[in-house]
Structures are given as C-alpha cells and as structure tokens.
Motif scaffolding. Sequence first.
Motif, PDB file in Angstrom:
ATOM      1  N   GLY A  97       0.761  -1.193  -0.012  1.00  0.00           N
ATOM      2  CA  GLY A  97       0.135  -0.008   0.019  1.00  0.00           C
ATOM      3  C   GLY A  97       0.828   1.323   0.024  1.00  0.00           C
ATOM      4  O   GLY A  97       1.774   1.503  -0.752  1.00  0.00           O
ATOM      5  N   LYS A  98       0.526   2.077   0.786  1.00  0.00           N
ATOM      6  CA  LYS A  98       1.040   3.429   1.028  1.00  0.00           C
ATOM      7  C   LYS A  98       2.513   3.405   1.563  1.00  0.00           C
ATOM      8  O   LYS A  98       2.669   3.017   2.486  1.00  0.00           O
ATOM      9  CB  LYS A  98       0.423   4.454   1.906  1.00  0.00           C
ATOM     10  CG  LYS A  98      -0.965   4.833   0.997  1.00  0.00           C
ATOM     11  CD  LYS A  98      -1.897   5.562   1.780  1.00  0.00           C
ATOM     12  CE  LYS A  98      -3.057   6.190   1.275  1.00  0.00           C
ATOM     13  NZ  LYS A  98      -4.334   5.022   1.063  1.00  0.00           N
ATOM     14  N   THR A  99       3.808   3.887   0.656  1.00  0.00           N
ATOM     15  CA  THR A  99       5.001   3.802   1.131  1.00  0.00           C
ATOM     16  C   THR A  99       5.549   4.999   1.695  1.00  0.00           C
ATOM     17  O   THR A  99       6.632   5.071   2.055  1.00  0.00           O
ATOM     18  CB  THR A  99       5.829   3.318  -0.042  1.00  0.00           C
ATOM     19  OG1 THR A  99       5.733   4.193  -1.019  1.00  0.00           O
ATOM     20  CG2 THR A  99       5.361   1.887  -0.366  1.00  0.00           C
ATOM     21  N   GLY A 100       4.878   6.314   1.599  1.00  0.00           N
ATOM     22  CA  GLY A 100       5.206   7.437   1.973  1.00  0.00           C
ATOM     23  C   GLY A 100       5.022   7.532   3.574  1.00  0.00           C
ATOM     24  O   GLY A 100       4.129   6.848   4.146  1.00  0.00           O
ATOM     25  N   ILE A 101       5.703   8.462   4.244  1.00  0.00           N
ATOM     26  CA  ILE A 101       5.597   8.621   5.826  1.00  0.00           C
ATOM     27  C   ILE A 101       4.888   9.981   5.899  1.00  0.00           C
ATOM     28  O   ILE A 101       4.600  10.939   5.075  1.00  0.00           O
ATOM     29  CB  ILE A 101       6.843   8.862   6.389  1.00  0.00           C
ATOM     30  CG1 ILE A 101       7.694   7.700   5.974  1.00  0.00           C
ATOM     31  CG2 ILE A 101       6.845   9.371   7.765  1.00  0.00           C
ATOM     32  CD1 ILE A 101       9.137   7.997   6.376  1.00  0.00           C
ATOM     33  N   GLY A 102       3.901   9.799   7.080  1.00  0.00           N
ATOM     34  CA  GLY A 102       3.160  11.058   7.455  1.00  0.00           C
ATOM     35  C   GLY A 102       3.587  11.567   8.718  1.00  0.00           C
ATOM     36  O   GLY A 102       4.310  11.105   9.492  1.00  0.00           O
ATOM     37  N   ALA A 103       3.365  12.791   8.853  1.00  0.00           N
ATOM     38  CA  ALA A 103       3.540  13.730  10.022  1.00  0.00           C
ATOM     39  C   ALA A 103       2.629  14.744  10.394  1.00  0.00           C
ATOM     40  O   ALA A 103       1.854  15.217   9.252  1.00  0.00           O
ATOM     41  CB  ALA A 103       4.988  14.064  10.082  1.00  0.00           C
ATOM     42  N   GLY A 104       2.420  15.347  11.633  1.00  0.00           N
ATOM     43  CA  GLY A 104       1.637  16.351  12.000  1.00  0.00           C
ATOM     44  C   GLY A 104       2.142  17.853  11.712  1.00  0.00           C
ATOM     45  O   GLY A 104       3.490  17.928  11.988  1.00  0.00           O
ATOM     46  N   VAL A 105       1.522  18.821  11.301  1.00  0.00           N
ATOM     47  CA  VAL A 105       1.988  20.098  11.299  1.00  0.00           C
ATOM     48  C   VAL A 105       2.354  20.303  12.834  1.00  0.00           C
ATOM     49  O   VAL A 105       3.275  21.146  13.020  1.00  0.00           O
ATOM     50  CB  VAL A 105       1.171  21.054  10.654  1.00  0.00           C
ATOM     51  CG1 VAL A 105       0.766  20.949   9.150  1.00  0.00           C
ATOM     52  CG2 VAL A 105      -0.269  20.998  11.264  1.00  0.00           C
ATOM     53  N   TRP A 106       1.653  19.827  13.820  1.00  0.00           N
ATOM     54  CA  TRP A 106       1.913  20.253  15.174  1.00  0.00           C
ATOM     55  C   TRP A 106       3.268  19.665  15.592  1.00  0.00           C
ATOM     56  O   TRP A 106       3.661  20.006  16.793  1.00  0.00           O
ATOM     57  CB  TRP A 106       0.829  19.713  16.179  1.00  0.00           C
ATOM     58  CG  TRP A 106       0.382  18.331  16.151  1.00  0.00           C
ATOM     59  CD1 TRP A 106       0.991  17.634  17.231  1.00  0.00           C
ATOM     60  CD2 TRP A 106      -0.202  17.402  15.253  1.00  0.00           C
ATOM     61  NE1 TRP A 106       0.840  16.226  16.995  1.00  0.00           N
ATOM     62  CE2 TRP A 106       0.003  16.153  16.032  1.00  0.00           C
ATOM     63  CE3 TRP A 106      -0.845  17.545  14.391  1.00  0.00           C
ATOM     64  CZ2 TRP A 106      -0.522  15.162  15.172  1.00  0.00           C
ATOM     65  CZ3 TRP A 106      -1.581  16.516  13.724  1.00  0.00           C
ATOM     66  CH2 TRP A 106      -1.430  15.202  14.153  1.00  0.00           C
ATOM     67  N   ASN A 107       3.872  18.757  14.815  1.00  0.00           N
ATOM     68  CA  ASN A 107       5.116  18.255  15.307  1.00  0.00           C
ATOM     69  C   ASN A 107       5.859  19.425  15.553  1.00  0.00           C
ATOM     70  O   ASN A 107       7.182  19.004  15.984  1.00  0.00           O
ATOM     71  CB  ASN A 107       5.535  16.962  14.452  1.00  0.00           C
ATOM     72  CG  ASN A 107       4.624  15.839  14.644  1.00  0.00           C
ATOM     73  OD1 ASN A 107       4.920  14.861  13.572  1.00  0.00           O
ATOM     74  ND2 ASN A 107       3.395  15.724  15.401  1.00  0.00           N
ATOM     75  N   LEU A 108       5.876  20.392  14.558  1.00  0.00           N
ATOM     76  CA  LEU A 108       6.880  21.347  14.649  1.00  0.00           C
ATOM     77  C   LEU A 108       6.404  22.627  15.042  1.00  0.00           C
ATOM     78  O   LEU A 108       6.609  23.792  14.621  1.00  0.00           O
ATOM     79  CB  LEU A 108       6.948  21.580  13.096  1.00  0.00           C
ATOM     80  CG  LEU A 108       7.545  20.559  12.265  1.00  0.00           C
ATOM     81  CD1 LEU A 108       7.604  20.978  10.635  1.00  0.00           C
ATOM     82  CD2 LEU A 108       8.947  20.114  12.565  1.00  0.00           C
ATOM     83  N   GLY A 109       6.235  22.526  16.549  1.00  0.00           N
ATOM     84  CA  GLY A 109       5.692  23.477  17.443  1.00  0.00           C
ATOM     85  C   GLY A 109       6.906  24.356  17.818  1.00  0.00           C
ATOM     86  O   GLY A 109       8.102  24.187  17.611  1.00  0.00           O
ATOM     87  N   PRO A 110       6.484  25.562  18.626  1.00  0.00           N
ATOM     88  CA  PRO A 110       7.684  26.521  19.085  1.00  0.00           C
ATOM     89  C   PRO A 110       8.450  26.073  20.248  1.00  0.00           C
ATOM     90  O   PRO A 110       9.153  27.033  21.084  1.00  0.00           O
ATOM     91  CB  PRO A 110       6.880  27.722  19.512  1.00  0.00           C
ATOM     92  CG  PRO A 110       5.427  27.104  19.683  1.00  0.00           C
ATOM     93  CD  PRO A 110       5.067  25.919  19.000  1.00  0.00           C
TER      94      PRO A 110
END
Length: 344
Positions: free
Chosen positions: A11-24
């Motif tokens: 199936g899907k081979t790319g990776i996911g991540a959340g915008v909130w992972n890059l917080g201040p």
Amino acid sequence: MSKITIPSKAGKTGIGAGVWNLGPGRDPFGGPTRKEIPILKRIPLLAQSGITYVEAHDVEIGPRDVAKTQKLLKQYGLKMGMYTPSFFAAPVFKDGAMTSNDSKVRKLALKNALQAVDVTVELGAEVMVFWNGREGFDFMLAKNGQDSIRRMIEGFNAVGAYALEKYGKKAPRFAMEPKPNEPRANMYLSNVGEVLYLISRLDPAVQPLFGVNPETAHSRMAGLDYVWDVELCLEAGKLFHIHLNSQDTTRYDQDLPFGYTEPLKDLALCVVLQDAKWEGILAFDVKAPRTDAQKDITDILTTSAANLRRLWAKALKVDRKKVAAFRTSGRYTALAGYLAECLY
Ligand code: GCO
Ligand code: MN
C-alpha cells in the motif's frame, strides 16, 4: 529532500507527520523557546523533511484554509493523510467534548466533528482521527461514567450517520486514538481494548467506518505493550491508522523520535506490520523538543524517518522460519537473542 519511502511496504509507502510536530517548544512549565512557525509555512518544512502525508487539526487548518492548503499540497507534492477535530484546545472543551456534562458543549463538539468530516473529504484525507483529548475526569464522581460512554456512542453514531448519508462509499474512515492520561488524570478510551469495546457498541450500520489509531507512546504510558496493541487492532480488522514515536516508560507524554527508546520492540512492530501487509500510512506523532534550535526543528522528523527505514529494512531480513522454529521449541530467550542479532 525527496520523499522518503519505506521499501517493500504494501500500500502506501510514504511517511506521514503532523503540522503540530513542529511547534515552538512550549511545555507546561515555560513558554516557547522558538519562533512560532505559521501553520501553513510548516507544510514546506514537512516536504523538505521527506514527508508525503500531512496531518492537521481543525484549529490548525480550518475550513477557510482549505483552498490555500490544497494549493500548497499540490505545490510541494504532498497529500493530506489525516485530519482531526480538536476536542481539547478551546476553553469550552475544558471538561471534554462529547462527554462534557453540558449539553451545549456536546452539541458544539458534534457540530465541529461534522464540519471536520467535510474538511477531511475536501482535503482528500482518507482518515479522520478522534483523539480523546479532554474526554475523561480528574475528580471522582465528576461525571457519570455510564452516561459518558452512552454519550460517546451517541456522538460517534451521529458522526458515522452523517458521513454515510453525505458521502456514501466515499465517506472517510474514523480512527479513535486511545491515551490513558494527560491532559486528564483519567481519560475515557484509555487503551485499544476500550476503543474496540466502544466500536462494538456502535450502530452496526456505521461500525465498519470506525477503527483505531494506536500510538506507540500512549500504549507505553499505560504500561502496555504496543506490539500487542497493534496485533489486537489487526486481528479485529480495525487498524485504520498508526502514530509512531517513542517514550521513556510511563511518565509524561514525550513524543520522542520513533526508534529511539525501544528499538528492539520497534523492530518487532515492523515485523508484525510487514506480515500483516498493512497498507495504511506510517505516521509520526513526534514533537520537536524544547531544546532544539529553530534551524534544527525538523531533526525530529528526519531522525524518526531514518530510524524507521533502518528498522523496516532489518525487519524484512528477520527469518520468519527461524522465528516459527523458536516458537515451536519454546526457545523464547534464544528468540530474543536472534532478534537482537538482527538489530545490532
Ligand atoms: C497527544 C496526541 C495528539 C493526537 C492529535 C491528533 O498529544 O497525546 O498524540 O497529538 O495524536 O491530537 O488527534
Ligand atoms: Mn497521536
């Protein structure tokens, strides 16, 4: 950086991540240590880190941002992997959303959830996550637990009915994400088993739309084994999404890089996912630590991705026949040794 892919994955081979992972870099004891990067400006950063699938909350990317987001996704060759209503950020949800004692708050939660279904579809995400956020209690008898579970059943039934009626076969799938505590002392849907029980109580017509988004660190916080938690989801046909990270024992939620604290267990997790031919997105729910400088903010993603790729490749080489033989002969210590040999 080009997209990071996971070799020989179904199936899907790319990776996911959340915008909130890059917080201040905020935590309960101090304000930000970095400049806050506007949410939509985090999308190019995710792309630069090799991510394919973006995840966001409704408070980060709202209905008014859909067109801008679609444009950015296209520009950077990204896709929306997951969307989720925040049932925890706004003061109105201080005591929960679907399980609030206040019927006006429960109504607002449902309204937000239905709006999130629409945005999920508009952004092209196949999965919408419900994280239990502030569903739960800090004080005994503050809520009637039986009412709470009935309110969740009612709420999720309404979400499922809306999605089915409006989108039919194109309805997104809903993945509930368990967590035992933080921000509440005691959270409803604290573990995978509880989520599966809740799903079993939903209207049979909407049940197929609901599954689980187990998070490795959340299982750990509950003192549970996340490989078994994932196996349980798989056996139930309910692994709809996955959040990968790591965690030092059962303390506060750390969102450390995947593959860091328990690489041997992460290797075993990869074996399980490979054998299940799991097709969904492997997504990170990590948090750039407070101590990382602005210029290094994506280290958390690139480190997690490198670890995942390394562990996945090593897991492909684990000799399943050897594992089976160790099982048959009951040589579990030798099996542990073999897995270590595969890793180190
Ligand atoms: C946490 C959760 C959240 C959820 C997110 C998406 O902070 O404990 O992991 O990050 O995953 O809200 O629903
Ligand atoms: Mn998560």
